[in-house]
Design an enzyme around this catalytic site. Sequence first.
Site, PDB file in Angstrom:
ATOM      1  N   ASN A   7       0.854  -1.191   0.000  1.00 44.14           N
ATOM      2  CA  ASN A   7       0.000   0.000   0.000  1.00 44.14           C
ATOM      3  C   ASN A   7       0.893   1.245   0.000  1.00 44.14           C
ATOM      4  O   ASN A   7       1.737   1.419   0.882  1.00 44.14           O
ATOM      5  CB  ASN A   7      -0.888  -0.042   1.252  1.00 44.14           C
ATOM      6  CG  ASN A   7      -1.806   1.147   1.352  1.00 44.14           C
ATOM      7  OD1 ASN A   7      -1.378   2.277   1.132  1.00 44.14           O
ATOM      8  ND2 ASN A   7      -3.052   0.927   1.706  1.00 44.14           N
ATOM      9  N   HIS A  10       0.969   6.268   1.879  1.00 42.44           N
ATOM     10  CA  HIS A  10       1.694   7.235   2.711  1.00 42.44           C
ATOM     11  C   HIS A  10       2.908   7.840   2.028  1.00 42.44           C
ATOM     12  O   HIS A  10       3.512   8.766   2.558  1.00 42.44           O
ATOM     13  CB  HIS A  10       1.970   6.634   4.085  1.00 42.44           C
ATOM     14  CG  HIS A  10       0.673   6.368   4.784  1.00 42.44           C
ATOM     15  ND1 HIS A  10      -0.197   7.385   5.100  1.00 42.44           N
ATOM     16  CD2 HIS A  10       0.046   5.211   5.113  1.00 42.44           C
ATOM     17  CE1 HIS A  10      -1.294   6.859   5.638  1.00 42.44           C
ATOM     18  NE2 HIS A  10      -1.174   5.548   5.652  1.00 42.44           N
ATOM     19  N   HIS A  43      -5.618   3.614  -1.488  1.00 46.04           N
ATOM     20  CA  HIS A  43      -6.926   3.989  -0.926  1.00 46.04           C
ATOM     21  C   HIS A  43      -7.250   5.410  -1.375  1.00 46.04           C
ATOM     22  O   HIS A  43      -6.593   6.366  -0.952  1.00 46.04           O
ATOM     23  CB  HIS A  43      -6.832   3.897   0.606  1.00 46.04           C
ATOM     24  CG  HIS A  43      -8.120   4.163   1.315  1.00 46.04           C
ATOM     25  ND1 HIS A  43      -8.235   4.054   2.681  1.00 46.04           N
ATOM     26  CD2 HIS A  43      -9.349   4.521   0.869  1.00 46.04           C
ATOM     27  CE1 HIS A  43      -9.485   4.346   3.040  1.00 46.04           C
ATOM     28  NE2 HIS A  43     -10.178   4.647   1.961  1.00 46.04           N
ATOM     29  N   ARG A  45      -9.339   8.104  -0.693  1.00 42.24           N
ATOM     30  CA  ARG A  45     -10.285   8.525   0.350  1.00 42.24           C
ATOM     31  C   ARG A  45     -11.177   9.646  -0.166  1.00 42.24           C
ATOM     32  O   ARG A  45     -10.774  10.412  -1.051  1.00 42.24           O
ATOM     33  CB  ARG A  45      -9.537   8.999   1.594  1.00 42.24           C
ATOM     34  CG  ARG A  45      -8.813   7.877   2.331  1.00 42.24           C
ATOM     35  CD  ARG A  45      -8.265   8.379   3.660  1.00 42.24           C
ATOM     36  NE  ARG A  45      -9.309   8.488   4.659  1.00 42.24           N
ATOM     37  CZ  ARG A  45      -9.516   7.611   5.646  1.00 42.24           C
ATOM     38  NH1 ARG A  45      -8.738   6.568   5.795  1.00 42.24           N
ATOM     39  NH2 ARG A  45     -10.504   7.789   6.502  1.00 42.24           N
ATOM     40  N   ARG A  49      -6.980  12.788   1.148  1.00 44.48           N
ATOM     41  CA  ARG A  49      -5.878  13.250   2.003  1.00 44.48           C
ATOM     42  C   ARG A  49      -4.527  12.680   1.579  1.00 44.48           C
ATOM     43  O   ARG A  49      -3.504  13.226   1.927  1.00 44.48           O
ATOM     44  CB  ARG A  49      -6.159  12.940   3.479  1.00 44.48           C
ATOM     45  CG  ARG A  49      -6.103  11.478   3.814  1.00 44.48           C
ATOM     46  CD  ARG A  49      -6.232  11.250   5.307  1.00 44.48           C
ATOM     47  NE  ARG A  49      -7.589  11.478   5.787  1.00 44.48           N
ATOM     48  CZ  ARG A  49      -8.083  10.905   6.877  1.00 44.48           C
ATOM     49  NH1 ARG A  49      -7.325  10.118   7.612  1.00 44.48           N
ATOM     50  NH2 ARG A  49      -9.326  11.112   7.253  1.00 44.48           N
ATOM     51  N   GLU A  70      -8.794   0.615  -2.840  1.00 44.59           N
ATOM     52  CA  GLU A  70      -9.611   0.678  -1.619  1.00 44.59           C
ATOM     53  C   GLU A  70     -10.469   1.936  -1.676  1.00 44.59           C
ATOM     54  O   GLU A  70      -9.969   3.014  -2.012  1.00 44.59           O
ATOM     55  CB  GLU A  70      -8.720   0.750  -0.380  1.00 44.59           C
ATOM     56  CG  GLU A  70      -7.914  -0.494  -0.132  1.00 44.59           C
ATOM     57  CD  GLU A  70      -7.007  -0.347   1.074  1.00 44.59           C
ATOM     58  OE1 GLU A  70      -6.335  -1.329   1.401  1.00 44.59           O
ATOM     59  OE2 GLU A  70      -6.950   0.755   1.667  1.00 44.59           O
ATOM     60  N   THR A 101      -8.379   3.737   8.924  1.00 47.19           N
ATOM     61  CA  THR A 101      -9.606   2.930   8.921  1.00 47.19           C
ATOM     62  C   THR A 101      -9.716   2.164  10.231  1.00 47.19           C
ATOM     63  O   THR A 101      -8.949   1.241  10.479  1.00 47.19           O
ATOM     64  CB  THR A 101      -9.576   1.962   7.723  1.00 47.19           C
ATOM     65  OG1 THR A 101      -9.156   2.694   6.571  1.00 47.19           O
ATOM     66  CG2 THR A 101     -10.942   1.374   7.466  1.00 47.19           C
ATOM     67  N   GLU A 151     -11.241  -9.170   3.482  1.00 41.07           N
ATOM     68  CA  GLU A 151      -9.957  -8.830   4.097  1.00 41.07           C
ATOM     69  C   GLU A 151     -10.228  -8.612   5.573  1.00 41.07           C
ATOM     70  O   GLU A 151     -11.047  -7.764   5.948  1.00 41.07           O
ATOM     71  CB  GLU A 151      -9.365  -7.571   3.449  1.00 41.07           C
ATOM     72  CG  GLU A 151      -8.029  -7.199   4.094  1.00 41.07           C
ATOM     73  CD  GLU A 151      -7.206  -6.215   3.276  1.00 41.07           C
ATOM     74  OE1 GLU A 151      -7.298  -6.237   2.034  1.00 41.07           O
ATOM     75  OE2 GLU A 151      -6.472  -5.430   3.897  1.00 41.07           O
ATOM     76  N   HIS A 194      -3.753  -4.277   7.893  1.00 36.47           N
ATOM     77  CA  HIS A 194      -3.832  -3.082   8.737  1.00 36.47           C
ATOM     78  C   HIS A 194      -2.889  -3.187   9.925  1.00 36.47           C
ATOM     79  O   HIS A 194      -3.017  -4.095  10.737  1.00 36.47           O
ATOM     80  CB  HIS A 194      -5.245  -2.763   9.235  1.00 36.47           C
ATOM     81  CG  HIS A 194      -5.431  -1.278   9.391  1.00 36.47           C
ATOM     82  ND1 HIS A 194      -4.921  -0.573  10.443  1.00 36.47           N
ATOM     83  CD2 HIS A 194      -5.997  -0.370   8.572  1.00 36.47           C
ATOM     84  CE1 HIS A 194      -5.190   0.711  10.284  1.00 36.47           C
ATOM     85  NE2 HIS A 194      -5.829   0.869   9.150  1.00 36.47           N
TER      86      HIS A 194
HETATM   87  N1  PXP Z   1      -5.954  -3.039   4.219  1.00 40.19           N
HETATM   88  C1  PXP Z   1      -6.923  -2.097   4.244  1.00 40.19           C
HETATM   89  C2  PXP Z   1      -8.297  -2.497   3.837  1.00 40.19           C
HETATM   90  C3  PXP Z   1      -6.638  -0.779   4.609  1.00 40.19           C
HETATM   91  O1  PXP Z   1      -7.616   0.148   4.644  1.00 40.19           O
HETATM   92  C4  PXP Z   1      -5.307  -0.426   4.912  1.00 40.19           C
HETATM   93  C5  PXP Z   1      -4.954   0.984   5.242  1.00 40.19           C
HETATM   94  O2  PXP Z   1      -5.256   1.802   4.160  1.00 40.19           O
HETATM   95  C6  PXP Z   1      -4.335  -1.439   4.869  1.00 40.19           C
HETATM   96  C7  PXP Z   1      -4.689  -2.738   4.528  1.00 40.19           C
HETATM   97  C8  PXP Z   1      -2.896  -1.153   5.155  1.00 40.19           C
HETATM   98  O3  PXP Z   1      -2.727  -0.777   6.494  1.00 40.19           O
HETATM   99  P1  PXP Z   1      -1.340  -0.202   6.965  1.00 40.19           P
HETATM  100  O4  PXP Z   1      -1.076   1.026   6.180  1.00 40.19           O
HETATM  101  O5  PXP Z   1      -1.544   0.053   8.425  1.00 40.19           O
HETATM  102  O6  PXP Z   1      -0.312  -1.278   6.701  1.00 40.19           O
END
Ligand code: PXP
Length: 244
Positions: A7, A10, A43, A45, A49, A70, A101, A151, A194
């Site tokens: 992901n 960030h 994601h 959003r 952001r 996402e 989330t 998930e 997550h």
């Molecule tokens: N899975 C989902 C569905 C999420 O919403 C997120 C965060 O956007 C992640 C995985 C990844 O989480 P993290 O950034 O904490 O590794």
Amino acid sequence: MLRLGVNIDHVATIRNARGTPWPDPVRAAKLAEDAGADGITAHLREDRRHISDTDIDKLMAALRLPLNLEMAATAEMQTIALRHRPHAVCIVPEKREERTTEGGLDVAGNEAALARYIAPLRDAGSRVSLFIGHEPAQIRAAARIGAAVVELHTGAYCDFDTEGRPAERDAELAALRDGAALAASLGLEVHAGHGLTFDTVGPIAAIPEFMELNIGHFLIAESVFIGLDKAIQEMRRRMDAART
Ligand code: PXP
């Protein structure tokens, strides 16, 4: 084989902090591809952001690997997903004021509406994933409405680990294990994600029903110190070690 979805949200968070074109999330995604990621997750959003609409356009054009988009279950996001038809669409709950989330979707409480919402996405060829907690009622509802994937939210398990609460962490892990087994028995493909880190990934990767882990914030954080490629390679190594 257990897939790693990286992901890249960030990378965009850091970019947006200064309004510069850098660091570029598409460049990070390409680097992740070369470092051994099996998929890229982003994601979009509602408040934009981090990832922007333009980022999604560029990712769809540039990626070799499948994109897991996402998004919240809104009409705007459905239109965007239907335009791009990404490999996968993961529906997540979204609250504007949250930092990240916080919980899973309430599928059981919104079964009919979610069934209507995901049908066109599925018909357009995207694999629909629902981001949920490990409660059996949510898993059963996800199967009933025809999701391909669930998930499971690993955030509480990770938080308990970070906070030094091993009994609660282990109870959460056991519930995730039971949830993964139930979901697989209902014919769902099971993913998790997550909050996962080098320290917490092993016990999750060891759960045999999980087919994909989606990991972002920790990998981007760790890349400050060791580089994104090495962070991804080390995560991959720990996932593989837990499976063997
Ligand atoms: N899975 C989902 C569905 C999420 O919403 C997120 C965060 O956007 C992640 C995985 C990844 O989480 P993290 O950034 O904490 O590794």
